[in-house]
Structure formats: C-alpha cells, structure tokens
Motif scaffolding. Structure first.
Motif, PDB file in Angstrom:
ATOM      1  N   GLU A  71     -12.068   0.562   6.501  1.00 39.60           N
ATOM      2  CA  GLU A  71     -11.804   1.957   6.173  1.00 39.60           C
ATOM      3  C   GLU A  71     -10.317   2.191   5.960  1.00 39.60           C
ATOM      4  O   GLU A  71      -9.472   1.507   6.539  1.00 39.60           O
ATOM      5  CB  GLU A  71     -12.334   2.887   7.268  1.00 39.60           C
ATOM      6  CG  GLU A  71     -11.886   2.562   8.669  1.00 39.60           C
ATOM      7  CD  GLU A  71     -12.559   3.465   9.697  1.00 39.60           C
ATOM      8  OE1 GLU A  71     -12.848   4.616   9.360  1.00 39.60           O
ATOM      9  OE2 GLU A  71     -12.793   3.002  10.821  1.00 39.60           O
ATOM     10  N   ALA A  72     -10.039   3.164   5.094  1.00 40.29           N
ATOM     11  CA  ALA A  72      -8.653   3.482   4.760  1.00 40.29           C
ATOM     12  C   ALA A  72      -7.984   4.203   5.925  1.00 40.29           C
ATOM     13  O   ALA A  72      -8.615   4.997   6.627  1.00 40.29           O
ATOM     14  CB  ALA A  72      -8.600   4.349   3.497  1.00 40.29           C
ATOM     15  N   ILE A  73      -6.693   3.928   6.120  1.00 43.47           N
ATOM     16  CA  ILE A  73      -5.929   4.608   7.165  1.00 43.47           C
ATOM     17  C   ILE A  73      -5.762   6.082   6.807  1.00 43.47           C
ATOM     18  O   ILE A  73      -5.920   6.968   7.660  1.00 43.47           O
ATOM     19  CB  ILE A  73      -4.558   3.936   7.350  1.00 43.47           C
ATOM     20  CG1 ILE A  73      -4.750   2.546   7.959  1.00 43.47           C
ATOM     21  CG2 ILE A  73      -3.643   4.772   8.222  1.00 43.47           C
ATOM     22  CD1 ILE A  73      -3.493   1.730   8.062  1.00 43.47           C
ATOM     23  N   ALA A  74      -5.464   6.345   5.546  1.00 41.49           N
ATOM     24  CA  ALA A  74      -5.309   7.722   5.062  1.00 41.49           C
ATOM     25  C   ALA A  74      -5.328   7.684   3.535  1.00 41.49           C
ATOM     26  O   ALA A  74      -4.928   6.674   2.938  1.00 41.49           O
ATOM     27  CB  ALA A  74      -4.004   8.332   5.558  1.00 41.49           C
ATOM     28  N   ARG A 131       1.920   6.787   0.029  1.00 43.44           N
ATOM     29  CA  ARG A 131       2.051   6.363  -1.364  1.00 43.44           C
ATOM     30  C   ARG A 131       0.984   5.319  -1.716  1.00 43.44           C
ATOM     31  O   ARG A 131       0.430   5.338  -2.809  1.00 43.44           O
ATOM     32  CB  ARG A 131       3.437   5.771  -1.605  1.00 43.44           C
ATOM     33  CG  ARG A 131       4.581   6.735  -1.284  1.00 43.44           C
ATOM     34  CD  ARG A 131       4.542   7.963  -2.156  1.00 43.44           C
ATOM     35  NE  ARG A 131       5.674   8.867  -1.876  1.00 43.44           N
ATOM     36  CZ  ARG A 131       5.828  10.071  -2.434  1.00 43.44           C
ATOM     37  NH1 ARG A 131       4.908  10.526  -3.266  1.00 43.44           N
ATOM     38  NH2 ARG A 131       6.866  10.807  -2.121  1.00 43.44           N
ATOM     39  N   TYR A 132       0.767   4.390  -0.792  1.00 45.01           N
ATOM     40  CA  TYR A 132      -0.285   3.381  -0.966  1.00 45.01           C
ATOM     41  C   TYR A 132      -1.067   3.308   0.337  1.00 45.01           C
ATOM     42  O   TYR A 132      -0.490   3.148   1.406  1.00 45.01           O
ATOM     43  CB  TYR A 132       0.311   2.005  -1.271  1.00 45.01           C
ATOM     44  CG  TYR A 132       1.051   1.932  -2.588  1.00 45.01           C
ATOM     45  CD1 TYR A 132       0.392   1.575  -3.761  1.00 45.01           C
ATOM     46  CD2 TYR A 132       2.411   2.219  -2.652  1.00 45.01           C
ATOM     47  CE1 TYR A 132       1.072   1.503  -4.967  1.00 45.01           C
ATOM     48  CE2 TYR A 132       3.102   2.159  -3.857  1.00 45.01           C
ATOM     49  CZ  TYR A 132       2.440   1.803  -5.000  1.00 45.01           C
ATOM     50  OH  TYR A 132       3.109   1.741  -6.197  1.00 45.01           O
ATOM     51  N   THR A 133      -2.391   3.426   0.216  1.00 47.90           N
ATOM     52  CA  THR A 133      -3.193   3.465   1.432  1.00 47.90           C
ATOM     53  C   THR A 133      -3.237   2.098   2.117  1.00 47.90           C
ATOM     54  O   THR A 133      -3.068   1.061   1.483  1.00 47.90           O
ATOM     55  CB  THR A 133      -4.633   3.925   1.129  1.00 47.90           C
ATOM     56  OG1 THR A 133      -5.303   4.218   2.347  1.00 47.90           O
ATOM     57  CG2 THR A 133      -5.408   2.850   0.381  1.00 47.90           C
ATOM     58  N   GLY A 134      -3.434   2.118   3.433  1.00 43.44           N
ATOM     59  CA  GLY A 134      -3.618   0.886   4.203  1.00 43.44           C
ATOM     60  C   GLY A 134      -5.053   0.811   4.700  1.00 43.44           C
ATOM     61  O   GLY A 134      -5.832   1.752   4.511  1.00 43.44           O
ATOM     62  N   TYR A 135      -5.406  -0.284   5.357  1.00 46.25           N
ATOM     63  CA  TYR A 135      -6.799  -0.470   5.760  1.00 46.25           C
ATOM     64  C   TYR A 135      -6.926  -1.033   7.172  1.00 46.25           C
ATOM     65  O   TYR A 135      -6.102  -1.837   7.624  1.00 46.25           O
ATOM     66  CB  TYR A 135      -7.506  -1.417   4.781  1.00 46.25           C
ATOM     67  CG  TYR A 135      -7.665  -0.831   3.401  1.00 46.25           C
ATOM     68  CD1 TYR A 135      -8.730   0.011   3.094  1.00 46.25           C
ATOM     69  CD2 TYR A 135      -6.736  -1.112   2.397  1.00 46.25           C
ATOM     70  CE1 TYR A 135      -8.879   0.560   1.826  1.00 46.25           C
ATOM     71  CE2 TYR A 135      -6.869  -0.575   1.125  1.00 46.25           C
ATOM     72  CZ  TYR A 135      -7.941   0.259   0.846  1.00 46.25           C
ATOM     73  OH  TYR A 135      -8.072   0.816  -0.401  1.00 46.25           O
ATOM     74  N   TYR A 141      -3.838  -3.910   6.537  1.00 46.52           N
ATOM     75  CA  TYR A 141      -2.619  -3.582   5.797  1.00 46.52           C
ATOM     76  C   TYR A 141      -2.108  -2.224   6.255  1.00 46.52           C
ATOM     77  O   TYR A 141      -2.882  -1.272   6.401  1.00 46.52           O
ATOM     78  CB  TYR A 141      -2.902  -3.503   4.281  1.00 46.52           C
ATOM     79  CG  TYR A 141      -3.580  -4.722   3.716  1.00 46.52           C
ATOM     80  CD1 TYR A 141      -2.850  -5.881   3.435  1.00 46.52           C
ATOM     81  CD2 TYR A 141      -4.945  -4.729   3.456  1.00 46.52           C
ATOM     82  CE1 TYR A 141      -3.479  -7.000   2.912  1.00 46.52           C
ATOM     83  CE2 TYR A 141      -5.573  -5.854   2.937  1.00 46.52           C
ATOM     84  CZ  TYR A 141      -4.830  -6.980   2.668  1.00 46.52           C
ATOM     85  OH  TYR A 141      -5.436  -8.091   2.166  1.00 46.52           O
ATOM     86  N   ARG A 142      -0.822  -2.151   6.505  1.00 50.12           N
ATOM     87  CA  ARG A 142      -0.228  -0.855   6.841  1.00 50.12           C
ATOM     88  C   ARG A 142      -0.143   0.007   5.583  1.00 50.12           C
ATOM     89  O   ARG A 142       0.095  -0.514   4.481  1.00 50.12           O
ATOM     90  CB  ARG A 142       1.151  -1.036   7.461  1.00 50.12           C
ATOM     91  CG  ARG A 142       1.130  -1.614   8.864  1.00 50.12           C
ATOM     92  CD  ARG A 142       2.496  -1.562   9.522  1.00 50.12           C
ATOM     93  NE  ARG A 142       3.461  -2.406   8.839  1.00 50.12           N
ATOM     94  CZ  ARG A 142       4.765  -2.384   9.080  1.00 50.12           C
ATOM     95  NH1 ARG A 142       5.249  -1.552  10.001  1.00 50.12           N
ATOM     96  NH2 ARG A 142       5.579  -3.186   8.427  1.00 50.12           N
ATOM     97  N   ALA A 143      -0.305   1.316   5.762  1.00 51.40           N
ATOM     98  CA  ALA A 143      -0.137   2.251   4.650  1.00 51.40           C
ATOM     99  C   ALA A 143       1.349   2.376   4.312  1.00 51.40           C
ATOM    100  O   ALA A 143       2.188   2.482   5.207  1.00 51.40           O
ATOM    101  CB  ALA A 143      -0.717   3.607   5.029  1.00 51.40           C
ATOM    102  N   LYS A 144       1.683   2.340   3.027  1.00 45.29           N
ATOM    103  CA  LYS A 144       3.073   2.492   2.599  1.00 45.29           C
ATOM    104  C   LYS A 144       3.374   3.970   2.401  1.00 45.29           C
ATOM    105  O   LYS A 144       2.641   4.687   1.712  1.00 45.29           O
ATOM    106  CB  LYS A 144       3.317   1.719   1.307  1.00 45.29           C
ATOM    107  CG  LYS A 144       3.174   0.212   1.490  1.00 45.29           C
ATOM    108  CD  LYS A 144       3.514  -0.555   0.220  1.00 45.29           C
ATOM    109  CE  LYS A 144       3.405  -2.057   0.453  1.00 45.29           C
ATOM    110  NZ  LYS A 144       3.745  -2.838  -0.770  1.00 45.29           N
TER     111      LYS A 144
END
Length: 221
Positions: free
Chosen positions: A170-173, A202-206, A214-217
C-alpha cells in the motif's frame, strides 16, 4: 587381585578433538551430537565399522570435521583390510546418502521453479487488461497526439492497484498530499524540514505490511 582398568585406545585422540571445539566431557559430546554415550564408546574402542553413518555424520558435524576425516582418524589400514564387507557396506551407505542429498536438492530446485511460474502466472492474470489494452492505447496516442492522457491512465492504474493489493502493498500517501514530515517514511528531495513540519508528496512510497519498501519523496510546503 586389584581391579586394573586398561585405557581405551582412541580416548585421548577423541579428547583432543573435543578440546579443539570446547567440549569438556563425553557426556557433553553425547548431548551436543544427539547420540548415545554407547556410540561414543564404540568410537573410542575403534569399532567404527559397527556404527551407523547417521551417527558418524552427527559426530563429525559437532567435532567440526568432515566424515572422511573422522573415518580416517579412527580407522587403521589393517582394520579396513580385515573388515572388507562392513567397509563396503559403509561406503555404500555413504553413496546412498549422497544420492539422496542430490535428489533432495533437485526437488527443491524444481519446487522453486514451479513457485516462480505460479507467481508469474498469477501476476499476468492481474495485469491482463493492461497487457491486452496498453499496446493499442499507446499506438492510438502516437497516431493522435491530441488524445487526452487522462483516458489512458486507468489502463495502467487499475491493473497496478490490483497487483499491489494482491501482494499486500500500500502507498504511504498519494501524490500531492500534504502531511507532517516523518524522516522514517519520507525522503526530502530538496530544502530542509524538521519532523512534524508540513511537506508535500512528490513521489509516493510503499509499505508491505510493516516493512518499508520505498520512502515517499517529499519537499517542504
């Protein structure tokens, strides 16, 4: 007459090997290897040909030596010459164990291949609509540069969402969301931000369960 006890031939040899791996007694060796003290006594008495390969393997593992090294250390050339039949049986049992090991490794490799194929097949099923419709949509977009991109986005977005959901990802945001900066989950693309300050995704994380993929950028608001 006094009860005289004669030393058992291989006792000192075995004690030296035990000392090298920090084992202080035959009872401790018995516990560590999971074999009976009677089996250890046989080894000390030079009756190696009467011991099962399974027992020898356990002892060699605890003593941190190969099976061949253990056999060499507690056998003599004369013993091998005098006991041809038991020795041949021992070698045959070793060969059987090696074949069984090779067969198990082959089965594991085949199981890995089957699991990989099943994973690929299930993933292709989830991406079916994308695989079938995306080439046509891409061709139409090349033929008509004025075609609104918003009409093509669902072709990619929906299959991707299904795949991520099936894998528990799932996406972080969502992109564009404004939230409090958390350096554990967010990566600054520019500028400086303190934990708790507002940032924009700017770029979603998961995340997959509790594991961060992956951290959200983000960037400061």
């Amino acid at each position: 007459m006094p009860n005289t006890q004669y030393p058992i031939p291989n006792t000192q040899k075995l004690q030296d090997l035990m000392q090298q791996v920090g084992i202080s007694s035959f009872k401790a060796l018995s516990r560590a290897a999971g074999v009976s003290e009677r089996q250890i006594l046989r080894l000390r008495q030079g009756k190696l040909e009467q011991m099962r390969v399974e027992v020898l393997l356990k002892l060699s593992s605890v003593l941190q030596m190969s099976l061949n090294e253990l056999i060499t250390a507690f056998s003599t050339l004369e013993l091998l010459q005098e006991q041809k039949a038991p020795t041949q049986e021992l070698l045959q049992e070793i060969a059987d164990l090696r074949r069984e090991y090779d067969r198990s490794q082959l089965q594991l490799e085949q199981q890995r291949e089957i699991l990989l194929q099943e994973l690929q097949q299930s993933s292709l099923q989830l991406l079916e609509s994308l695989l079938l419709q995306w080439p046509t949509a891409a061709q139409k977009a090349q033929e008509n540069p004025q075609l609104a991109a918003v009409k093509i986005v669902p072709l990619v977005q929906k299959p991707l969402e299904k795949l991520l959901q099936a894998w528990g990802v799932e996406a972080i945001a969502p992109v564009g969301a404004e939230l409090s900066y958390d350096p554990q989950l967010h990566q600054l693309m520019e500028g400086i931000a303190q934990p708790g300050e507002k940032v924009k995704v700017r770029y979603t994380g998961y995340l997959q369960g509790e594991k961060l993929l992956y951290r959200a950028k983000v960037s400061p608001v």
